[in-house]
Write an enzyme that holds these catalytic residues in place. Structure first.
Site, PDB file in Angstrom:
ATOM      1  N   SER A  33       0.857  -1.203   0.000  1.00  0.00           N
ATOM      2  CA  SER A  33       0.000   0.000   0.000  1.00  0.00           C
ATOM      3  C   SER A  33       0.878   1.232   0.000  1.00  0.00           C
ATOM      4  O   SER A  33       1.801   1.336   0.791  1.00  0.00           O
ATOM      5  CB  SER A  33      -0.854   0.122   1.272  1.00  0.00           C
ATOM      6  OG  SER A  33      -1.366  -1.080   1.689  1.00  0.00           O
ATOM      7  N   HIS A  65      -3.922  -0.585  -4.348  1.00  0.00           N
ATOM      8  CA  HIS A  65      -3.268  -1.805  -4.844  1.00  0.00           C
ATOM      9  C   HIS A  65      -3.760  -2.024  -6.267  1.00  0.00           C
ATOM     10  O   HIS A  65      -4.932  -2.330  -6.483  1.00  0.00           O
ATOM     11  CB  HIS A  65      -3.642  -3.005  -3.974  1.00  0.00           C
ATOM     12  CG  HIS A  65      -2.929  -3.030  -2.658  1.00  0.00           C
ATOM     13  ND1 HIS A  65      -2.225  -4.099  -2.209  1.00  0.00           N
ATOM     14  CD2 HIS A  65      -2.805  -2.089  -1.706  1.00  0.00           C
ATOM     15  CE1 HIS A  65      -1.688  -3.820  -1.032  1.00  0.00           C
ATOM     16  NE2 HIS A  65      -2.041  -2.607  -0.705  1.00  0.00           N
ATOM     17  N   HIS A  87      -3.880 -10.040   0.673  1.00  0.00           N
ATOM     18  CA  HIS A  87      -3.652 -10.034   2.120  1.00  0.00           C
ATOM     19  C   HIS A  87      -4.370 -11.202   2.778  1.00  0.00           C
ATOM     20  O   HIS A  87      -5.416 -11.658   2.302  1.00  0.00           O
ATOM     21  CB  HIS A  87      -4.176  -8.722   2.737  1.00  0.00           C
ATOM     22  CG  HIS A  87      -3.333  -7.529   2.419  1.00  0.00           C
ATOM     23  ND1 HIS A  87      -3.501  -6.776   1.285  1.00  0.00           N
ATOM     24  CD2 HIS A  87      -2.291  -6.970   3.110  1.00  0.00           C
ATOM     25  CE1 HIS A  87      -2.601  -5.797   1.290  1.00  0.00           C
ATOM     26  NE2 HIS A  87      -1.859  -5.881   2.365  1.00  0.00           N
ATOM     27  N   TYR A  89      -6.075 -11.122   5.402  1.00  0.00           N
ATOM     28  CA  TYR A  89      -7.414 -10.744   5.907  1.00  0.00           C
ATOM     29  C   TYR A  89      -8.502 -10.843   4.843  1.00  0.00           C
ATOM     30  O   TYR A  89      -9.679 -10.735   5.145  1.00  0.00           O
ATOM     31  CB  TYR A  89      -7.398  -9.335   6.528  1.00  0.00           C
ATOM     32  CG  TYR A  89      -6.961  -8.210   5.612  1.00  0.00           C
ATOM     33  CD1 TYR A  89      -7.723  -7.827   4.518  1.00  0.00           C
ATOM     34  CD2 TYR A  89      -5.767  -7.542   5.835  1.00  0.00           C
ATOM     35  CE1 TYR A  89      -7.319  -6.810   3.680  1.00  0.00           C
ATOM     36  CE2 TYR A  89      -5.350  -6.521   5.004  1.00  0.00           C
ATOM     37  CZ  TYR A  89      -6.132  -6.161   3.922  1.00  0.00           C
ATOM     38  OH  TYR A  89      -5.720  -5.163   3.092  1.00  0.00           O
ATOM     39  N   GLU A  90      -8.114 -11.056   3.567  1.00  0.00           N
ATOM     40  CA  GLU A  90      -9.135 -11.231   2.529  1.00  0.00           C
ATOM     41  C   GLU A  90      -9.832 -12.590   2.654  1.00  0.00           C
ATOM     42  O   GLU A  90     -10.854 -12.827   1.999  1.00  0.00           O
ATOM     43  CB  GLU A  90      -8.506 -11.069   1.137  1.00  0.00           C
ATOM     44  CG  GLU A  90      -8.085  -9.628   0.863  1.00  0.00           C
ATOM     45  CD  GLU A  90      -7.249  -9.487  -0.396  1.00  0.00           C
ATOM     46  OE1 GLU A  90      -7.624 -10.067  -1.434  1.00  0.00           O
ATOM     47  OE2 GLU A  90      -6.209  -8.816  -0.346  1.00  0.00           O
ATOM     48  N   ALA A 117       3.431  -0.881   3.917  1.00  0.00           N
ATOM     49  CA  ALA A 117       3.183   0.306   4.732  1.00  0.00           C
ATOM     50  C   ALA A 117       2.865  -0.201   6.128  1.00  0.00           C
ATOM     51  O   ALA A 117       2.213  -1.232   6.278  1.00  0.00           O
ATOM     52  CB  ALA A 117       1.997   1.080   4.178  1.00  0.00           C
ATOM     53  N   MET A 204       0.051  -5.732   8.296  1.00  0.00           N
ATOM     54  CA  MET A 204      -0.869  -6.844   7.978  1.00  0.00           C
ATOM     55  C   MET A 204      -0.376  -7.679   6.803  1.00  0.00           C
ATOM     56  O   MET A 204      -1.188  -8.289   6.094  1.00  0.00           O
ATOM     57  CB  MET A 204      -2.248  -6.284   7.639  1.00  0.00           C
ATOM     58  CG  MET A 204      -2.814  -5.335   8.677  1.00  0.00           C
ATOM     59  SD  MET A 204      -4.348  -4.610   8.121  1.00  0.00           S
ATOM     60  CE  MET A 204      -4.540  -3.264   9.302  1.00  0.00           C
ATOM     61  N   SER A 205       0.920  -7.693   6.571  1.00  0.00           N
ATOM     62  CA  SER A 205       1.418  -8.450   5.406  1.00  0.00           C
ATOM     63  C   SER A 205       2.821  -8.969   5.691  1.00  0.00           C
ATOM     64  O   SER A 205       3.269  -9.017   6.830  1.00  0.00           O
ATOM     65  CB  SER A 205       1.443  -7.554   4.163  1.00  0.00           C
ATOM     66  OG  SER A 205       2.420  -6.543   4.319  1.00  0.00           O
ATOM     67  N   ASN A 228       2.482   5.950   9.805  1.00  0.00           N
ATOM     68  CA  ASN A 228       1.799   6.545  10.974  1.00  0.00           C
ATOM     69  C   ASN A 228       2.388   5.940  12.236  1.00  0.00           C
ATOM     70  O   ASN A 228       2.921   4.828  12.199  1.00  0.00           O
ATOM     71  CB  ASN A 228       0.292   6.224  10.901  1.00  0.00           C
ATOM     72  CG  ASN A 228       0.048   4.725  10.799  1.00  0.00           C
ATOM     73  OD1 ASN A 228       0.080   4.163   9.710  1.00  0.00           O
ATOM     74  ND2 ASN A 228      -0.135   4.081  11.926  1.00  0.00           N
ATOM     75  N   HIS A 240      -6.910   4.783   6.244  1.00  0.00           N
ATOM     76  CA  HIS A 240      -6.201   4.235   5.085  1.00  0.00           C
ATOM     77  C   HIS A 240      -5.755   5.331   4.120  1.00  0.00           C
ATOM     78  O   HIS A 240      -4.693   5.230   3.504  1.00  0.00           O
ATOM     79  CB  HIS A 240      -7.114   3.217   4.386  1.00  0.00           C
ATOM     80  CG  HIS A 240      -6.446   2.471   3.276  1.00  0.00           C
ATOM     81  ND1 HIS A 240      -5.326   1.671   3.478  1.00  0.00           N
ATOM     82  CD2 HIS A 240      -6.712   2.401   1.953  1.00  0.00           C
ATOM     83  CE1 HIS A 240      -4.944   1.147   2.323  1.00  0.00           C
ATOM     84  NE2 HIS A 240      -5.774   1.570   1.377  1.00  0.00           N
TER      85      HIS A 240
HETATM   86  N1  HPA Z   1      -1.099  -0.968  11.570  1.00  0.00           N
HETATM   87  C1  HPA Z   1      -1.241  -1.959  10.678  1.00  0.00           C
HETATM   88  N2  HPA Z   1      -1.081  -1.807   9.387  1.00  0.00           N
HETATM   89  C2  HPA Z   1      -0.758  -0.583   8.937  1.00  0.00           C
HETATM   90  C3  HPA Z   1      -0.590   0.500   9.810  1.00  0.00           C
HETATM   91  C4  HPA Z   1      -0.767   0.292  11.208  1.00  0.00           C
HETATM   92  O1  HPA Z   1      -0.634   1.200  12.051  1.00  0.00           O
HETATM   93  N3  HPA Z   1      -0.265   1.569   9.047  1.00  0.00           N
HETATM   94  C5  HPA Z   1      -0.224   1.130   7.769  1.00  0.00           C
HETATM   95  N4  HPA Z   1      -0.526  -0.163   7.696  1.00  0.00           N
END
Ligand code: HPA
Length: 265
Positions: A33, A65, A87, A89-90, A117, A204-205, A228, A240
């Protein structure tokens, strides 16, 4: 289509070679991402395909994506650039998550660069900062390996490749990436848990893909872009769009870094 994930990857690699007219690839870059804008810095593609043209791939579920794969010559390496990933989570299972990695390896790839990311657990990392992954903690409870495929994971992320990246950019820090299931971001309590476990980055990846890459004996470089601070570390809330914006702002620096790393392989 084969039901066996390794056979399916071979079929996918054969189709990739047929469509791109390029028999063998050397490097895979997975752009996470926010990393998609970095693709332009890697050069003019010899071919671009939509992932769903290959068996076993599904259309991307996430904004940011693109669901395309490019073949680009970078230095001496014929490089596959995957824009967007599946991912966990899909809910399509781990085989779908690692299918691109297995397809790339079946196409000849020996080096895999996984980008993502993530949330940063060290506040010195401002949005847009790249951090090299030195190890991971897989909190998904899942694995792409089925059956007694015992695998040494004591050096998932190659020291050699991290050194190359740090020679190019000595300011690059390293950290431990913690993969959560998602798609919800972490709670502040989960962020505190990740810190106590020794994590520096939350996302998450990547970990599941890295495991599959090591099983296939590819060398792995992982680069996270902190978009972040982890939830609860500041007063900010997560969304997001902000993740994508941080990626966009840092894209050309990231593209340049990726290009220089591949040129030095
Ligand atoms: N947590 C999980 N996945 C993310 C985050 C986060 O803070 N920022 C970007 N992808």
């Amino acid at each position: 289509m084969s039901q066996d994930p390794y056979e399916l990857a071979k079929q996918s690699a054969a189709k990739l070679a047929e469509i791109t007219k390029i028999a063998k690839h050397d490097v895979l870059v997975v752009l996470g991402s926010g990393w998609t804008p970095a693709v332009e810095a890697l050069g003019t593609p010899n071919a671009e395909i939509t992932v769903t043209d290959l068996p076993g791939f599904s259309a991307p579920a996430v904004a940011g994506h693109a669901g395309k794969i490019r073949s680009v010559k970078v230095g001496n390496s014929q490089t596959l650039i995957q824009m967007g990933r599946t991912h966990y989570y899909e809910g399509r299972g781990t085989a779908a998550v690692v299918h691109a990695v297995r397809t790339a390896v079946a196409s000849g790839v020996k080096t895999i660069i996984l980008t993502n990311a993530c949330g940063g657990l060290q506040l010195k990392w401002k949005p847009g900062t790249p951090v090299l992954i030195k190890d991971h903690i897989n909190l998904t409870g899942a694995t792409p390996l089925v059956g007694p495929r015992f695998l040494d994971v004591s050096e998932v992320y190659s020291k050699r490749l991290r050194k190359i990246a740090q020679e190019i950019d000595p300011s690059l820090d390293e950290g431990v990436y913690v993969q959560f299931h998602g798609p919800q971001y972490e709670t502040p309590a989960e962020v505190q848990m990740a810190i106590k476990l020794g994590g520096d980055l939350v996302g998450m990846s990547t970990a599941l893909e890295a495991i599959a890459a090591r099983e296939a004996q590819a060398e792995v470089l992982g680069i996270s872009m902190v978009t972040n601070p982890g939830a609860g570390l500041t007063d900010d809330h997560l969304n997001h769009e902000e993740v994508l914006a941080a990626g966009l702002a840092a894209a050309s620096r990231m593209g340049d870094l990726l290009k220089k790393v591949i040129e030095k392989l």
